[in-house]
Design a protein around this motif. Structure first.
Motif, mmCIF file in Angstrom:
data_model
loop_
_atom_site.group_PDB
_atom_site.id
_atom_site.type_symbol
_atom_site.label_atom_id
_atom_site.label_comp_id
_atom_site.label_asym_id
_atom_site.label_seq_id
_atom_site.Cartn_x
_atom_site.Cartn_y
_atom_site.Cartn_z
ATOM 1 N N ALA A 1 0.837 -1.197 0.000
ATOM 2 C CA ALA A 1 0.000 0.000 0.000
ATOM 3 C C ALA A 1 0.873 1.249 0.000
ATOM 4 O O ALA A 1 0.469 2.299 -0.493
ATOM 5 C CB ALA A 1 -0.926 0.000 1.208
ATOM 6 N N GLY A 2 2.087 1.150 0.541
ATOM 7 C CA GLY A 2 2.991 2.294 0.620
ATOM 8 C C GLY A 2 3.926 2.396 -0.564
ATOM 9 O O GLY A 2 5.005 2.947 -0.447
ATOM 10 N N ALA A 3 3.541 1.862 -1.717
ATOM 11 C CA ALA A 3 4.396 1.934 -2.902
ATOM 12 C C ALA A 3 4.119 3.232 -3.660
ATOM 13 O O ALA A 3 3.009 3.743 -3.644
ATOM 14 C CB ALA A 3 4.147 0.738 -3.810
ATOM 15 N N ASN A 4 5.158 3.750 -4.313
ATOM 16 C CA ASN A 4 4.990 4.969 -5.081
ATOM 17 C C ASN A 4 6.055 5.005 -6.168
ATOM 18 O O ASN A 4 6.932 4.144 -6.222
ATOM 19 C CB ASN A 4 5.089 6.200 -4.178
ATOM 20 N N SER A 5 5.987 6.020 -7.010
ATOM 21 C CA SER A 5 6.963 6.159 -8.088
ATOM 22 C C SER A 5 7.027 7.609 -8.531
ATOM 23 O O SER A 5 6.128 8.402 -8.244
ATOM 24 C CB SER A 5 6.560 5.275 -9.277
ATOM 25 N N GLU A 6 8.106 7.930 -9.237
ATOM 26 C CA GLU A 6 8.233 9.230 -9.884
ATOM 27 C C GLU A 6 9.181 9.081 -11.055
ATOM 28 O O GLU A 6 10.028 8.178 -11.073
ATOM 29 C CB GLU A 6 8.710 10.299 -8.916
ATOM 30 N N SER A 7 9.029 9.955 -12.050
ATOM 31 C CA SER A 7 9.884 9.839 -13.230
ATOM 32 C C SER A 7 9.841 11.106 -14.061
ATOM 33 O O SER A 7 8.940 11.930 -13.923
ATOM 34 C CB SER A 7 9.441 8.652 -14.093
ATOM 35 N N SER A 8 10.835 11.210 -14.934
ATOM 36 C CA SER A 8 10.888 12.255 -15.953
ATOM 37 C C SER A 8 11.581 11.637 -17.162
ATOM 38 O O SER A 8 12.754 11.282 -17.088
ATOM 39 C CB SER A 8 11.681 13.467 -15.456
ATOM 40 N N GLY A 9 10.849 11.461 -18.223
ATOM 41 C CA GLY A 9 11.405 10.843 -19.423
ATOM 42 C C GLY A 9 11.242 9.338 -19.414
ATOM 43 O O GLY A 9 10.558 8.780 -20.253
ATOM 44 N N ALA A 10 11.843 8.659 -18.443
ATOM 45 C CA ALA A 10 11.681 7.213 -18.312
ATOM 46 C C ALA A 10 10.322 6.933 -17.652
ATOM 47 O O ALA A 10 9.668 7.839 -17.140
ATOM 48 C CB ALA A 10 12.814 6.624 -17.485
ATOM 49 N N VAL A 11 9.898 5.666 -17.647
ATOM 50 C CA VAL A 11 8.591 5.299 -17.103
ATOM 51 C C VAL A 11 8.772 4.478 -15.833
ATOM 52 O O VAL A 11 9.382 3.411 -15.856
ATOM 53 C CB VAL A 11 7.775 4.488 -18.134
ATOM 54 N N ALA A 12 8.248 4.982 -14.725
ATOM 55 C CA ALA A 12 8.270 4.275 -13.439
ATOM 56 C C ALA A 12 6.935 3.566 -13.283
ATOM 57 O O ALA A 12 5.897 4.199 -13.126
ATOM 58 C CB ALA A 12 8.497 5.265 -12.299
ATOM 59 N N ASP A 13 6.947 2.242 -13.337
ATOM 60 C CA ASP A 13 5.721 1.437 -13.303
ATOM 61 C C ASP A 13 5.716 0.574 -12.046
ATOM 62 O O ASP A 13 6.083 -0.593 -12.078
ATOM 63 C CB ASP A 13 5.660 0.588 -14.571
ATOM 64 N N LYS A 14 5.286 1.146 -10.912
ATOM 65 C CA LYS A 14 5.291 0.406 -9.650
ATOM 66 C C LYS A 14 4.315 -0.761 -9.686
ATOM 67 O O LYS A 14 4.540 -1.783 -9.045
ATOM 68 C CB LYS A 14 4.997 1.328 -8.478
ATOM 69 N N ASP A 15 3.219 -0.620 -10.442
ATOM 70 C CA ASP A 15 2.221 -1.687 -10.485
ATOM 71 C C ASP A 15 2.765 -2.963 -11.109
ATOM 72 O O ASP A 15 2.274 -4.054 -10.836
ATOM 73 C CB ASP A 15 0.973 -1.218 -11.233
ATOM 74 N N ASN A 16 3.785 -2.832 -11.948
ATOM 75 C CA ASN A 16 4.435 -3.996 -12.548
ATOM 76 C C ASN A 16 5.870 -4.153 -12.066
ATOM 77 O O ASN A 16 6.648 -4.900 -12.663
ATOM 78 C CB ASN A 16 4.376 -3.899 -14.077
ATOM 79 N N SER A 17 6.230 -3.410 -11.001
ATOM 80 C CA SER A 17 7.556 -3.499 -10.367
ATOM 81 C C SER A 17 8.694 -3.361 -11.371
ATOM 82 O O SER A 17 9.644 -4.145 -11.379
ATOM 83 C CB SER A 17 7.683 -4.812 -9.581
ATOM 84 N N LYS A 18 8.599 -2.327 -12.240
ATOM 85 C CA LYS A 18 9.642 -2.151 -13.253
ATOM 86 C C LYS A 18 9.782 -0.691 -13.640
ATOM 87 O O LYS A 18 8.913 0.135 -13.381
ATOM 88 C CB LYS A 18 9.349 -2.990 -14.490
ATOM 89 N N ILE A 19 10.906 -0.404 -14.273
ATOM 90 C CA ILE A 19 11.189 0.890 -14.877
ATOM 91 C C ILE A 19 11.472 0.630 -16.358
ATOM 92 O O ILE A 19 12.197 -0.305 -16.693
ATOM 93 C CB ILE A 19 12.419 1.556 -14.217
ATOM 94 N N THR A 20 10.897 1.452 -17.236
ATOM 95 C CA THR A 20 11.167 1.345 -18.669
ATOM 96 C C THR A 20 11.891 2.609 -19.112
ATOM 97 O O THR A 20 11.404 3.717 -18.886
ATOM 98 C CB THR A 20 9.861 1.180 -19.472
ATOM 99 N N VAL A 21 13.062 2.434 -19.733
ATOM 100 C CA VAL A 21 13.803 3.588 -20.226
ATOM 101 C C VAL A 21 13.300 3.942 -21.623
ATOM 102 O O VAL A 21 12.907 3.059 -22.388
ATOM 103 C CB VAL A 21 15.335 3.367 -20.223
ATOM 104 N N THR A 22 13.285 5.224 -21.929
ATOM 105 C CA THR A 22 12.766 5.671 -23.222
ATOM 106 C C THR A 22 13.856 6.216 -24.144
ATOM 107 O O THR A 22 13.571 6.529 -25.284
ATOM 108 C CB THR A 22 11.682 6.753 -23.016
#
Length: 190
Positions: free
Chosen positions: A77-98
């Motif tokens: 419940a205490g999960a969160n994310s932030e990003s600029s340019g790249a994609v922070a996807d906490k719901d799928n426990s991953k980061i995607t670089v663009t």
């Protein structure tokens, strides 16, 4: 004038920003300006972070040396994310670089387990392939111990690649890991 080397030209005085300077783009020599270069160089760096705090959901990690994707980012419940340019996807426990480039990747995990004398090892994976210079390990003496494991490395990535955090243990049976705090961060450095 076309036969003079740049090194033989008279030095310019203080630049105003609107002067014409040559650049090569797509194989053609074109005109630009110091202002345009300044804007390009000041462009924000791509980054992304996913993190969890106060996590309490156990994840079972099976037997063997095959790393398993850590899903605490999606489960807490205490999960969160932030990003600029790249994609922070906490719901799928991953980061995607663009953007293609080199990224400084770091992570930390505070956790408890249910076994005694269990050595845990973690790595960042890029599109399912272990980034070998990101590994770290720690050991739980007793199941009630809280441990922290962290790693950092520079990873060359191409646009569209996913980063995730994976962990495994040295025990012959399945083990539970409960992540209380964790982060996975990627910052483009070139």
């Amino acid at each position: 004038m076309a036969d003079i080397k740049i090194s033989n030209l008279t030095a310019a005085s203080a630049l105003m920003g609107t002067e014409a300077i040559p650049v090569v783009q797509g194989g053609a020599t074109l005109r630009s300006s110091p202002d345009a270069l300044k804007t390009f160089l000041a462009a924000p760096t791509d980054y992304a972070a996913i993190y969890v705090y106060d996590g309490s959901t156990a994840q079972t990690i099976g037997t063997g040396s095959t790393p398993v994707k850590l899903t605490a980012f999606a489960a807490a419940a205490g999960a969160n994310s932030e990003s600029s340019g790249a994609v922070a996807d906490k719901d799928n426990s991953k980061i995607t670089v663009t953007r293609t480039g080199r990224y400084l990747v770091s992570y930390s995990i505070s956790y408890t387990g249910n076994g005694n004398n269990i050595t845990w090892e973690s790595y960042v994976f890029a599109n399912g392939v272990r980034a070998t210079d990101t590994g770290a390990m720690s050991k739980i003496g007793t199941g009630s111990d809280t441990q922290c494991i962290s790693g950092v490395g520079i990873v060359a990535l191409t646009a569209g690649q996913d980063l995730d955090l994976r962990i495994y243990h040295n025990n012959i049976g399945s083990q539970d890991i409960t992540v209380s705090h964790a982060s996975l961060v990627a910052v483009q450095i070139s």
